[in-house]
Design a protein around this motif. Structure first.
Motif, PDB file in Angstrom:
ATOM      1  N   SER A  85       1.013  -1.515  -0.226  1.00  0.00           N
ATOM      2  CA  SER A  85       0.098  -0.196  -0.047  1.00  0.00           C
ATOM      3  C   SER A  85       0.995   1.428   0.233  1.00  0.00           C
ATOM      4  O   SER A  85       0.395   2.050  -0.839  1.00  0.00           O
ATOM      5  CB  SER A  85      -0.996  -0.012   1.105  1.00  0.00           C
ATOM      6  OG  SER A  85      -1.759   1.605   0.726  1.00  0.00           O
ATOM      7  N   VAL A  88       2.745   1.454  -3.421  1.00  0.00           N
ATOM      8  CA  VAL A  88       1.994   1.657  -4.977  1.00  0.00           C
ATOM      9  C   VAL A  88       1.152   3.149  -4.539  1.00  0.00           C
ATOM     10  O   VAL A  88       0.924   3.397  -5.483  1.00  0.00           O
ATOM     11  CB  VAL A  88       0.920   0.259  -4.402  1.00  0.00           C
ATOM     12  CG1 VAL A  88      -0.364   0.700  -5.838  1.00  0.00           C
ATOM     13  CG2 VAL A  88       1.645  -0.695  -5.245  1.00  0.00           C
ATOM     14  N   VAL A  92       1.023   6.439  -6.967  1.00  0.00           N
ATOM     15  CA  VAL A  92      -0.363   6.276  -7.798  1.00  0.00           C
ATOM     16  C   VAL A  92      -0.179   8.089  -7.319  1.00  0.00           C
ATOM     17  O   VAL A  92      -1.047   8.835  -8.338  1.00  0.00           O
ATOM     18  CB  VAL A  92      -1.447   5.833  -7.230  1.00  0.00           C
ATOM     19  CG1 VAL A  92      -2.667   6.427  -7.489  1.00  0.00           C
ATOM     20  CG2 VAL A  92      -1.532   4.392  -7.601  1.00  0.00           C
ATOM     21  N   LEU A 100      -7.065   6.167  -7.231  1.00  0.00           N
ATOM     22  CA  LEU A 100      -7.059   4.350  -7.562  1.00  0.00           C
ATOM     23  C   LEU A 100      -5.877   3.773  -6.407  1.00  0.00           C
ATOM     24  O   LEU A 100      -5.796   2.916  -6.650  1.00  0.00           O
ATOM     25  CB  LEU A 100      -6.911   4.707  -8.816  1.00  0.00           C
ATOM     26  CG  LEU A 100      -7.776   5.237  -9.735  1.00  0.00           C
ATOM     27  CD1 LEU A 100      -6.684   5.536 -10.879  1.00  0.00           C
ATOM     28  CD2 LEU A 100      -9.204   5.096  -9.506  1.00  0.00           C
ATOM     29  N   ILE A 101      -5.898   4.531  -5.563  1.00  0.00           N
ATOM     30  CA  ILE A 101      -4.916   3.462  -3.726  1.00  0.00           C
ATOM     31  C   ILE A 101      -5.267   1.917  -3.828  1.00  0.00           C
ATOM     32  O   ILE A 101      -4.844   0.995  -3.921  1.00  0.00           O
ATOM     33  CB  ILE A 101      -4.491   4.518  -3.518  1.00  0.00           C
ATOM     34  CG1 ILE A 101      -3.665   5.867  -3.365  1.00  0.00           C
ATOM     35  CG2 ILE A 101      -4.213   3.432  -2.291  1.00  0.00           C
ATOM     36  CD1 ILE A 101      -3.028   6.525  -2.431  1.00  0.00           C
ATOM     37  N   ALA A 103      -8.087   0.375  -5.334  1.00  0.00           N
ATOM     38  CA  ALA A 103      -7.686  -0.372  -6.324  1.00  0.00           C
ATOM     39  C   ALA A 103      -6.244  -0.898  -6.770  1.00  0.00           C
ATOM     40  O   ALA A 103      -5.934  -2.175  -7.075  1.00  0.00           O
ATOM     41  CB  ALA A 103      -8.453   0.221  -7.607  1.00  0.00           C
ATOM     42  N   ALA A 104      -5.777  -0.432  -6.920  1.00  0.00           N
ATOM     43  CA  ALA A 104      -4.122  -0.704  -7.066  1.00  0.00           C
ATOM     44  C   ALA A 104      -3.477  -1.861  -5.912  1.00  0.00           C
ATOM     45  O   ALA A 104      -2.978  -2.748  -6.244  1.00  0.00           O
ATOM     46  CB  ALA A 104      -3.071   0.102  -7.419  1.00  0.00           C
ATOM     47  N   GLY A 105      -3.475  -0.844  -4.954  1.00  0.00           N
ATOM     48  CA  GLY A 105      -3.223  -1.976  -3.798  1.00  0.00           C
ATOM     49  C   GLY A 105      -3.807  -3.663  -3.274  1.00  0.00           C
ATOM     50  O   GLY A 105      -3.299  -4.317  -3.370  1.00  0.00           O
ATOM     51  N   MET A 107      -5.571  -5.050  -5.555  1.00  0.00           N
ATOM     52  CA  MET A 107      -5.174  -6.073  -7.030  1.00  0.00           C
ATOM     53  C   MET A 107      -3.931  -6.767  -6.463  1.00  0.00           C
ATOM     54  O   MET A 107      -3.300  -7.937  -7.061  1.00  0.00           O
ATOM     55  CB  MET A 107      -4.807  -4.823  -7.514  1.00  0.00           C
ATOM     56  CG  MET A 107      -6.942  -4.962  -8.756  1.00  0.00           C
ATOM     57  SD  MET A 107      -7.194  -3.480 -10.042  1.00  0.00           S
ATOM     58  CE  MET A 107      -6.666  -4.560 -11.516  1.00  0.00           C
ATOM     59  N   GLY A 108      -3.285  -5.859  -6.287  1.00  0.00           N
ATOM     60  CA  GLY A 108      -2.287  -6.318  -5.966  1.00  0.00           C
ATOM     61  C   GLY A 108      -1.436  -7.596  -4.783  1.00  0.00           C
ATOM     62  O   GLY A 108      -0.929  -8.413  -5.032  1.00  0.00           O
ATOM     63  N   SER A 202     -13.342   2.364  -5.084  1.00  0.00           N
ATOM     64  CA  SER A 202     -12.366   2.080  -6.362  1.00  0.00           C
ATOM     65  C   SER A 202     -11.371   0.542  -5.732  1.00  0.00           C
ATOM     66  O   SER A 202     -11.545  -0.203  -6.984  1.00  0.00           O
ATOM     67  CB  SER A 202     -10.600   3.136  -5.783  1.00  0.00           C
ATOM     68  OG  SER A 202      -9.669   2.498  -4.796  1.00  0.00           O
ATOM     69  N   THR A 207     -12.098  -4.503  -8.732  1.00  0.00           N
ATOM     70  CA  THR A 207     -11.357  -5.887  -7.768  1.00  0.00           C
ATOM     71  C   THR A 207     -13.173  -6.714  -7.802  1.00  0.00           C
ATOM     72  O   THR A 207     -14.011  -6.536  -7.727  1.00  0.00           O
ATOM     73  CB  THR A 207     -11.095  -5.509  -6.453  1.00  0.00           C
ATOM     74  OG1 THR A 207     -10.061  -5.554  -6.121  1.00  0.00           O
ATOM     75  CG2 THR A 207     -10.558  -7.564  -6.434  1.00  0.00           C
TER      76      THR A 207
END
Length: 279
Positions: A85, A88, A92, A100-101, A103-105, A107-108, A202, A207
């Motif tokens: 988190s 990423v 971001v 979008l943090i 979503a990115a965290g 999904m990772g 997000s 996800t």
């Protein structure tokens, strides 16, 4: 007179390239592992249909695997979620897409982090414990005694451990997902200034259940590889306690390498069939 040997040559590291003998040994090891896996699946399926499956042994092995992996899984998931988190999130945020943090965290963690962390955890704790247990039985000639009495070691020892690992692997994966996403949420809200609603919005937008199923499928495959390698190394242990230690070391190393290779293959295959969900 011939000069006396200094003895240093005995301690030189063998840097020679792989010989045909080593390649043949590696291929033979892979073949035995594949044959053991196929035999275990066939025997387990037959016992399940005929009502002779070893449920008690499977439950004991399941509890044993949970006891040696649950707490390390929690301790691994917390810093893992925080690191994902934070890293990423900073990237971001620099791109101007702070919303979008989540979503990115998320999904990772779900797509790559949780299944790989589960596999490495099972390799470090589960494979080592299985190889040590079966290796000690092998050097005490318990496995040979079972064969003399007409008991198949694959049916008695391997099948319950495979079943237990297949049950435990997705549970540990879910635990790491929950704790990792929760830790990432706390970091995003407290340290990066993201509002809770924006984070979860997000996260839910990008996800889906497909991502979770892919993660669970990876964890099951990794668990199967880990338990198969651990059982093989344990049942082939030779040379007393040192052989058991060598088998444990080989089980962990082979499990980690197999997980990395298989994870890359699964990711590429999933990307081919669902590029919009994986990419």
């Amino acid at each position: 007179m011939r000069p006396e040997s200094t003895g240093t040559s005995a301690h030189r590291v063998d840097r020679s390239p792989p010989t045909p003998g080593r390649i043949a040994t590696a291929v033979g090891t892979f073949g035995r592992a594949t044959r053991m896996g196929a035999s275990a699946i066939a025997i387990g399926s037959t016992d399940l249909v005929r009502g002779r499956f070893q449920w008690r042994e499977t439950l004991q092995q399941t509890w044993f695997l949970i006891s040696v992996t649950a707490i390390p899984g929690i301790l691994m998931a917390v810093p893992f979620g925080v690191i994902v988190s934070a890293q990423v999130g900073n990237l971001v945020h620099q791109l101007g897409a702070s919303s979008l943090i989540g979503a990115a965290g998320g999904m990772g963690v779900i797509k790559q982090g949780a299944p790989v962390a589960t596999g490495l955890l099972l390799a470090g704790a589960g494979a080592a414990a299985i190889a040590a247990d079966l290796g000690s039985r092998t050097i005490r000639e318990e496995v040979d005694a079972m064969r003399v009495m007409g008991v198949d070691p694959t049916q008695r020892l391997v099948v319950p451990r495979i079943a237990a690992m297949i049950v435990v692997a997705p549970l540990i994966n879910i635990l790491i997902i929950a704790i990792g996403v929760g830790a990432g949420y706390l970091v995003a809200v407290t340290a990066l200034g993201i509002t809770p609603g924006s984070y979860w919005m997000s996260f839910g937008a990008f996800t889906s259940g497909f991502d979770v199923w892919i993660s669970l499928l990876k964890s099951v495959i990794f668990g199967f590889l880990v338990v198969l390698i651990g059982c093989q190394r344990g049942l082939e242990a030779k040379g007393g306690p040192r052989g058991v230690a060598d088998g444990v070391n080989a089980a962990v190393v082979l499990s980690v390498v197999s997980i990395i290779v298989v994870n890359t293959g699964i990711t590429q295959i999933a990307t081919m069939f669902a590029p919009l969900r994986i990419g």
